[in-house]
Design a protein around this motif. Structure first.
Motif, PDB file in Angstrom:
ATOM      1  N   TYR A  19      35.569   7.645 -14.769  1.00 59.35           N
ATOM      2  CA  TYR A  19      34.650   6.981 -13.843  1.00 59.35           C
ATOM      3  C   TYR A  19      34.877   5.472 -13.853  1.00 59.35           C
ATOM      4  CZ  TYR A  19      32.254  11.427 -13.462  1.00 59.35           C
ATOM      5  OH  TYR A  19      31.974  12.734 -13.205  1.00 59.35           O
ATOM      6  N   VAL A  67      30.380  -0.470 -19.135  1.00 59.93           N
ATOM      7  CA  VAL A  67      29.271   0.407 -19.500  1.00 59.93           C
ATOM      8  C   VAL A  67      27.997  -0.410 -19.685  1.00 59.93           C
ATOM      9  CG1 VAL A  67      29.975   0.290 -21.932  1.00 59.93           C
ATOM     10  CG2 VAL A  67      28.456   2.120 -21.213  1.00 59.93           C
ATOM     11  N   VAL A  86      27.904   7.352 -25.679  1.00 61.30           N
ATOM     12  CA  VAL A  86      28.393   7.033 -24.335  1.00 61.30           C
ATOM     13  C   VAL A  86      29.052   5.661 -24.355  1.00 61.30           C
ATOM     14  CG1 VAL A  86      27.709   6.541 -21.954  1.00 61.30           C
ATOM     15  CG2 VAL A  86      26.610   8.423 -23.199  1.00 61.30           C
ATOM     16  N   TYR A  87      28.359   4.722 -25.000  1.00 64.39           N
ATOM     17  CA  TYR A  87      28.871   3.349 -25.059  1.00 64.39           C
ATOM     18  C   TYR A  87      30.253   3.325 -25.714  1.00 64.39           C
ATOM     19  CZ  TYR A  87      29.496  -1.372 -26.800  1.00 64.39           C
ATOM     20  OH  TYR A  87      30.020  -2.602 -27.098  1.00 64.39           O
ATOM     21  N   GLU A 143      32.483   5.719 -26.184  1.00 60.09           N
ATOM     22  CA  GLU A 143      33.573   6.384 -25.451  1.00 60.09           C
ATOM     23  C   GLU A 143      34.015   5.529 -24.255  1.00 60.09           C
ATOM     24  OE1 GLU A 143      32.999  10.550 -24.600  1.00 60.09           O
ATOM     25  OE2 GLU A 143      34.703  10.477 -23.219  1.00 60.09           O
ATOM     26  N   ALA A 144      33.032   4.990 -23.539  1.00 60.96           N
ATOM     27  CA  ALA A 144      33.370   4.167 -22.366  1.00 60.96           C
ATOM     28  C   ALA A 144      34.141   2.916 -22.809  1.00 60.96           C
ATOM     29  CB  ALA A 144      32.102   3.775 -21.609  1.00 60.96           C
ATOM     30  N   PHE A 172      25.254  15.429 -22.673  1.00 61.91           N
ATOM     31  CA  PHE A 172      26.476  14.620 -22.738  1.00 61.91           C
ATOM     32  C   PHE A 172      27.363  15.090 -23.886  1.00 61.91           C
ATOM     33  CE2 PHE A 172      28.835  11.140 -24.675  1.00 61.91           C
ATOM     34  CZ  PHE A 172      29.591  10.717 -23.593  1.00 61.91           C
ATOM     35  N   ASP A 183      32.984  13.482 -21.224  1.00 63.14           N
ATOM     36  CA  ASP A 183      32.251  13.369 -19.964  1.00 63.14           C
ATOM     37  C   ASP A 183      32.455  12.009 -19.279  1.00 63.14           C
ATOM     38  OD1 ASP A 183      31.304  15.877 -19.978  1.00 63.14           O
ATOM     39  OD2 ASP A 183      29.272  15.389 -20.673  1.00 63.14           O
ATOM     40  N   VAL A 184      32.785  11.005 -20.081  1.00 63.02           N
ATOM     41  CA  VAL A 184      32.977   9.684 -19.495  1.00 63.02           C
ATOM     42  C   VAL A 184      34.156   9.689 -18.521  1.00 63.02           C
ATOM     43  CG1 VAL A 184      33.813   7.366 -20.103  1.00 63.02           C
ATOM     44  CG2 VAL A 184      31.811   8.300 -21.242  1.00 63.02           C
ATOM     45  N   LYS A 207      37.703   3.435 -23.493  1.00 62.78           N
ATOM     46  CA  LYS A 207      38.527   3.609 -22.279  1.00 62.78           C
ATOM     47  C   LYS A 207      38.491   2.388 -21.373  1.00 62.78           C
ATOM     48  CE  LYS A 207      38.433   8.568 -21.900  1.00 62.78           C
ATOM     49  NZ  LYS A 207      37.838   9.726 -21.242  1.00 62.78           N
ATOM     50  N   VAL A 256      29.919   3.296 -16.088  1.00 61.88           N
ATOM     51  CA  VAL A 256      29.076   4.287 -16.745  1.00 61.88           C
ATOM     52  C   VAL A 256      27.758   3.618 -17.140  1.00 61.88           C
ATOM     53  CG1 VAL A 256      28.834   5.758 -18.782  1.00 61.88           C
ATOM     54  CG2 VAL A 256      31.049   5.582 -17.630  1.00 61.88           C
ATOM     55  N   ALA A 269      24.227   4.502 -19.261  1.00 61.64           N
ATOM     56  CA  ALA A 269      23.499   5.447 -20.102  1.00 61.64           C
ATOM     57  C   ALA A 269      22.017   5.099 -20.051  1.00 61.64           C
ATOM     58  CB  ALA A 269      24.005   5.378 -21.537  1.00 61.64           C
TER      59      ALA A 269
END
Ligand code: SAH
Length: 444
Positions: free
Chosen positions: A44, A71, A60-61, A63-64, A36, A40-41, A67, A47, A49
């Motif tokens: 979508y 997540v 991941v959390y 970034e999602a 990752f 990459d997020v 946006k 998401v 993880a």
């Protein structure tokens, strides 16, 4: 689960395990063969993880979240903007159970319980009904009340039983027949005069509950608890006509007229009353008007306050060793006096239950003694009987008025006089939780 629900799934991972590999081969998922990295997020829709690396999950959390993409980090409620409940799948019927992350095990336990008593056939029932939906809508010209009435009738009938028994063809034929025979009903209103019991929603009758689920409009009193109103069909219109002592929110004649008017508009009118509608409930007056106006109605008895309070206070209203009769009387004051046949009441060997007696308690005790009862005759005042706030105040004809004076007491209350009150000490079993009542809805 995501694939099955029709999602287009992309897996970001340096490697794929066996099952994912298979899904990839079958073309059911796409794969980005990489660690990752920011970006990459992408865009979508959701998401998830599920790595075993906390920093990756965290990235991941973040970034999602930035946006605004929903997540979920598996097993980490703090890093979830949504959670995935436990699911009972009877496609197209789905039941989701969530404990808000508090206890997945509890959710699983509940799920296994529900699994056992929701027949698998309900999935097939859902599909069967779905295949007729459009036709039924056409037949009833998209009138949602009629459509609902039709489906309620059909689904409460034998079709589900046939499916459960594996007789799918017979079920389909039965539904076909019902649909072919369906026609737009005349809009006939009806009034359900329903006793809601003394407060505890568990004391509703099955019939009360069924009619509560069917009502288009509910006309309710102050005595009906918020917990019970919660169980009325949500889309119903709620009309409050509650009364407080000496204050009538809506006059009785106007309530009678209101019921007639709603019924004449073709509505199913739920007239919900505390306790039993025919015990100090003015139910008789209401249906008299309906009768005169030719409105059809049915009456559903409820557990009256005397029965409910006595049971939950551990005071049997009759008992072979103490009493042979029991009287229900109103203690409502008119011009400061309680107008009752005291000599008929003041008998040893008789339990007397006073409804609406709080304000007259002094007078009631005085008169009973004046007409021959011993001043040591036990007397109880049950406050908010059967509810989590129930309180039982015990005294006798001499002491009860002072007890009431020195205690903060909330309505509704019921007074029970007689030797059976002694049994409270021995037989009291109900332990009210003390939980606060639900907020009362405002009528719309
Ligand atoms: N139809 C109702 C009574 C309506 S008169 C019935 O059958 O129960 C209203 C009176 O009922 C109140 O003043 C109070 O005396 C009594 N009452 C109703 N609910 C009660 C409760 N939960 N606890 C104690 N008294 C109650």
């Amino acid at each position: 689960m995501l694939v099955r629900a029709g999602g287009k799934v992309t897996v970001v991972s340096p490697e794929l395990g066996g099952e994912l590999e298979k899904l990839l081969q079958k073309g059911e998922i796409s794969h980005l063969k990489t660690e990752f990295k920011p970006g990459d997020v992408g865009d979508y829709r959701i998401v998830i993880a599920a790595t075993n690396k906390r920093d990756v999950n965290q990235a991941v959390y973040e970034e999602a979240s930035k946006k605004n993409i929903p997540v979920n980090v598996v097993d980490t409620p703090d890093l979830c903007s949504f959670i995935t409940p436990s699911i009972i799948d009877r496609d197209p019927v789905q039941i989701a159970i969530s404990t808000g992350g508090a206890s997945p095990v509890l959710a699983r336990l509940l799920r296994s319980k529900l699994e056992t008593f929701i027949p698998a056939a309900y999935g097939r029932l859902g599909k069967l009904v779905e295949s007729y939906r459009d036709r039924v809508k056409e037949i009833f010209k998209h009138n949602s009340n009629h459509i609902r009435g039709f489906w309620e009738h059909v689904l409460e009938g034998s079709i589900a039983d046939l499916l459960v028994a594996g007789k799918d063809k017979a079920a389909q034929e039965a539904l076909e027949k019902a649909v072919s025979a369906a026609k737009v009903p005349e809009d006939i209103g009806e009034v359900y005069l329903v006793g809601a019991g003394p407060g505890d929603p568990d004391l509703l009758t099955f019939r009360a509950l069924r009619l509560m689920q069917r009502a288009d409009v509910v006309v309710y009193d102050r005595l009906v608890s918020a917990e019970i109103l919660e169980m009325v069909r949500r889309d119903a219109e709620f009309v409050y006509v509650g009364k407080e002592r000496d204050k009538h929110a809506v006059k009785q004649e106007n309530i009678n007229e209101l019921l007639v008017r709603f019924a004449n508009e073709g509505k199913k009118v739920l007239r919900l009353k505390g306790g039993d509608p025919f015990i100090f409930g003015r139910g008789g007056e209401e249906i008299e008007t309906l009768m005169e106006e030719g409105v059809s109605f049915q009456v559903v008895p409820g557990i009256t306050a005397a029965a409910g309070c006595a049971a939950y206070a551990g005071i049997p209203l009759t008992h072979r060793d103490y009493v042979q009769s029991c009287m229900f009387v109103t203690g409502h004051l008119k011009d400061g006096t309680v107008n009752l046949n005291w000599s008929a009441l003041a008998h040893k060997g008789q339990t007397i239950v006073f409804y609406m007696g709080l304000h007259g308690v002094k007078e009631i005790c005085k008169q009973l003694v004046a007409h021959g009862l011993d001043s040591s005759t036990p007397a109880a005042l049950v406050e908010k009987g059967t509810t989590p706030q129930q309180q039982v105040h015990i005294g006798d004809l001499q002491t009860l008025p002072a007890i009431v004076d020195s205690t903060e007491i909330l309505p509704p209350t019921l007074i029970i006089v007689g030797d059976v009150v002694k049994l409270h000490n021995k037989l009291s079993w109900f332990e009210p939780s003390g939980a606060k009542p639900l907020a009362y809805p405002v009528s719309n």
